[in-house]
Design a protein around this motif. Structure first.
Motif, PDB file in Angstrom:
ATOM      1  N   UNK A  93      -6.108   4.655 -12.869  1.00 49.87           N
ATOM      2  CA  UNK A  93      -7.946   4.101 -12.342  1.00 49.87           C
ATOM      3  C   UNK A  93      -8.819   5.303 -13.125  1.00 49.87           C
ATOM      4  N   UNK A  94      -8.603   6.144 -14.288  1.00 47.73           N
ATOM      5  CA  UNK A  94      -9.737   7.360 -14.502  1.00 47.73           C
ATOM      6  C   UNK A  94      -9.783   6.001 -16.017  1.00 47.73           C
ATOM      7  N   UNK A  95     -10.927   5.973 -15.877  1.00 52.98           N
ATOM      8  CA  UNK A  95     -10.824   4.948 -17.639  1.00 52.98           C
ATOM      9  C   UNK A  95     -11.473   6.493 -17.991  1.00 52.98           C
ATOM     10  N   UNK A  96     -12.130   7.197 -18.417  1.00 56.22           N
ATOM     11  CA  UNK A  96     -12.670   8.173 -19.116  1.00 56.22           C
ATOM     12  C   UNK A  96     -11.103   9.017 -19.674  1.00 56.22           C
ATOM     13  N   UNK A  97     -10.238   9.605 -18.767  1.00 57.29           N
ATOM     14  CA  UNK A  97      -9.144   9.654 -19.380  1.00 57.29           C
ATOM     15  C   UNK A  97      -8.428   9.084 -20.136  1.00 57.29           C
ATOM     16  N   UNK A  98      -7.944   7.751 -19.615  1.00 55.83           N
ATOM     17  CA  UNK A  98      -7.444   6.495 -20.236  1.00 55.83           C
ATOM     18  C   UNK A  98      -7.733   6.436 -21.986  1.00 55.83           C
TER      19      UNK A  98
END
Length: 733
Positions: free
Chosen positions: A432-437
């Motif tokens: 759920x780490x959208x920024x890192x994805x």
């Protein structure tokens, strides 16, 4: 996959072995081979074994009086050139137990080396050569059987190891049996001539009557799982049970371990045995949670080796102690900087683990948090961001490395870094780490663009029709100029196939030139080496390697070489075993004089067995049969050779791990032009893609599903568990 070559950091043998005798033997490669001898010479005497004496000679107490042990011709001695124990005709294998500190090295003729403490060689003087078979019990168990004739009698030497606990301390003991069967009408004298130190468990007569059998059993302590407690006494070992009792325990244990992983049933039974024995050898090479590459030669962890070994174990469905193994991997990539691509691909086994188990909490725990020791136990995020920091090559490609044991801007590094970013993107999305994805997707796209641009320029400038080893040079400008150097396969890396499984964007020469690169490499080898070997490594071992099957993995992403992994594995089994289902990291051509029946190398280097090579071979074999995509899709049969079809012999895979702890089984059956697939168990929520190479532009009709003639894909909707396919012409026709 790439070679380790000959420049890995080696053990300091003098510090390890102490004062040992050194004798010169024949020439190996370009120099003189020195061998350390570690057994009592013929005729030597030693104190008798006392009732309570430890059983390890040369360590803490007296040894047993007895026979002379192996002859100098059939010893198992330390070779200073290859930095490994080697037997006659370049042989070496292993027996032992899961997680033992140091496995037991075995060599041709029933000799073996116990390494815990001062290494010592054991064996039986009854073996003096002659036509010999040497194989694993039942084809795959770590119980090795040597068979030969002596004076008209059939002699078999069987050796295996078992774990036992005595007085609260855990040990590994080696059990050996010399059985002499006399089918003649006259008596045969056949003494085992056992080495000093082997404790008798059962003693038959040396004079074997006509049409009778004599059995001699022995035991000796071999390992203490890293402990320093005293060795067991002879009485304690004898009282711990018979050869047969321990054999049964050993077999039951490994049968139980194998039940945890996917099982295969294919027309080539030797592949089944290699697959099973490879899993066992990998567990014996372990030292606790340390996934060492070998018990002989490479008794260490190397970053990209551990990544590959662990990725394969998870792909097979082995998850016992998985969390501890992943933590140990962080220790390896954080402290061992020789092979930087191990850092770049650190996310890959984590991604496979999460896909197969659904253990999101453990992945979250380690995604952005380093271990207690900080940077020496990096987070998954640390290793992904290291990829970007290391993009110092031309146009932002990866830095120059020694990842194929020579410094250069190697094409494989860019594809391995891409694979690492692709796996990291999957993990970031899952936690759920959208920024890192989003960051991972951006960095992936940038690196892919840079890699494709530099490769395209190099290919155009030099007029190449293949993927070059170096991203900035033709193969004629580096070590790959030698057609027999197997690094010509190194540009593939694992990205083309494993990146596809994780839904990464694939484009450029790394995809479009797979087929032509195989054609180029095998074309250069025509007339130099047989078909389906990619070569070996310097300085004198250019025949084949432990990676020969794994070097076919990119073929799974190709159009015309999809079965290359299986063909390469079959070549290894037929031509380059240095022990039962054991292979040196690289090996010389087969010996013309070895008494061991079959085609076996004259010499080898690295380690044998070689756990990273095993991992690559078993993964490409399983992936060729069935592979799980991260989007839930299941790929079935993509690397199955045409020769396996049409004869009525089914292919079956059972206990295959899918997603989130699911398991399934499948069967492929075929007679003439009819092929069927049936599935049982828990399927992921995604399509099933039945994609045999024999289907390409050859599907006449299907009972259900959509057909893509160009790729040979029969796509079934999620939940479909059976399909019948009718071909236009028989497979291979």
């Amino acid at each position: 996959m790439r070679a380790m070559g000959t420049v890995r950091p080696r053990r300091a043998w003098a510090a390890r072995f102490g004062a040992l005798s050194i004798r010169p033997v024949g020439s190996v490669a370009a120099g003189l081979c020195l061998v350390l001898t570690m057994w009592s010479p013929a005729g030597a005497t030693s104190p008798p074994l006392q009732q309570g004496a430890p059983t390890q000679p040369g360590r803490t107490g007296p040894v047993a009086a007895g026979g002379t042990g192996p002859s100098s011709q059939y010893d198992c001695a330390f070779n200073l050139v290859t930095d490994a124990f080697t037997g006659a005709y370049g042989t070496a294998s292993e027996i032992g137990w899961e997680g033992n500190r140091q496995g037991v090295v075995t060599c041709l003729g029933g000799t073996f080396v116990i390494q815990d403490g001062s290494p010592h060689d054991y064996g039986f003087g009854i073996y003096r050569g002659g036509r010999t078979t040497w194989e694993d019990s039942d084809g795959y168990l770590p119980a090795q059987i040597t068979s030969f004739r002596r004076g008209g009698a059939l002699v078999t030497i069987t050796e295996f190891a078992d774990r036992l606990v005595l007085g609260g301390d855990a040990y590994v003991a080696v059990y050996a049996r010399v059985a002499v069967e006399n089918p003649t009408d006259h008596a045969v004298h056949a003494s085992p001539e056992a080495s000093f130190g082997l404790q008798p468990l059962a003693s038959g007569p040396d004079r074997v009557a006509p049409h009778s059998e004599s059995v001699h059993d022995y035991v000796i302590g071999a390992d203490r799982f890293g402990g320093s407690y005293p060795w067991p006494t002879a009485r304690a070992l004898v009282d711990a049970g018979s050869f047969d009792q321990h054999y049964d325990h050993m077999k039951a244990y490994w049968t139980g371990q194998l039940s945890q992983i996917a099982a295969i049933d294919v027309p080539d039974a030797s592949l089944e045995n290699a697959y099973r024995s490879g899993f066992i050898y990998t567990q014996i090479a372990r030292s606790g949670d340390m996934l060492d590459t070998g018990v002989n030669g490479y008794e260490s962890e190397f970053s990209h080796d551990v990544v590959g070994i662990l990725t394969n174990l998870f792909t097979q469905g082995y998850f016992t102690g998985a969390r501890s193994l992943l933590v140990e991997l962080s220790n390896v990539v954080g402290s061992q900087g020789q092979y930087v691509d191990g850092v770049w691909t650190y996310a890959v086994p984590w991604a496979v683990y999460l896909l197969k188990t659904g253990d999101l909490s453990f992945v979250r725990e380690h995604f952005a948090s380093e271990g207690p020791l900080g940077k020496t136990q990096p987070s998954i995020e640390d290793t992904a961001h290291q990829i970007v920091a290391d993009r110092t090559g031309p146009l932002g490609t990866m830095e120059a490395t020694d990842d194929i044991d020579t410094q250069g801007y190697w094409t494989t590094d860019d594809f391995e870094a891409l694979l690492g970013l692709g796996a990291y993107r999957y993990l970031a999305s899952a936690v759920g780490n959208t920024t890192e994805a989003i960051w991972a997707s951006h960095e992936y796209d940038q690196l892919l663009t840079s890699t494709n641009a530099v490769l395209a320029a190099t290919i155009a400038h030099y007029g190449l029709d293949y993927l070059p080893c170096s991203i900035v040079q033709p193969n004629t400008a580096n070590r790959c100029t030698n057609p027999e150097d197997a690094n010509w396969t190194s540009p593939f890396g694992n990205w083309a196939w494993e990146g596809y499984l994780f839904g990464a964007k694939l484009s450029g020469p790394g995809i479009s030139l797979i087929d032509t690169t195989y054609d180029y490499g095998f074309g250069r080898l025509h007339g130099l080496l047989p078909p389906d070997t990619t070569g070996g490594f310097p300085d004198a071992y250019f025949y084949s390697s432990a990676y020969n099957a794994a070097e076919g993995s990119a073929g799974l992403a190709s159009q015309h070489h999809r079965d290359q992994g299986i063909l390469g594995y079959e070549f290894m089994i037929r031509n380059s075993q240095s022990g039962p289902m054991s292979w040196w990291e690289s090996s010389a051509a087969p010996s013309r004089t070895t008494p061991w029946v079959g085609r076996h190398p004259t010499a080898g280097q690295g380690s044998s067995p070689h756990a990273w090579g095993i991992a690559g071979a078993n993964k490409v074999l399983l992936d060729s049969l069935v592979a799980q995509r991260s989007d839930g899709g299941l790929i079935i049969g993509r690397g199955v050779p045409d020769s396996w079809l049409g004869h009525g012999t089914p292919l079956a895979i059972t206990n295959f791990p899918t997603v989130d702890g699911g398991r399934l089984s499948l069967t492929i059956s075929s007679i003439d032009r009819s092929v069927s697939l049936s599935l049982r168990g828990r399927l992921a929520d995604g399509p099933v893609i039945f994609q045999l190479p024999a289907f390409v532009r050859n599907v006449e009709d299907v009972s259900v599903g959509a057909v893509d003639q160009a790729t040979g894909a029969v796509t079934l909707r999620s939940g479909t568990k059976k399909v019948e396919v009718e071909l236009r012409r028989p497979p291979g026709g």
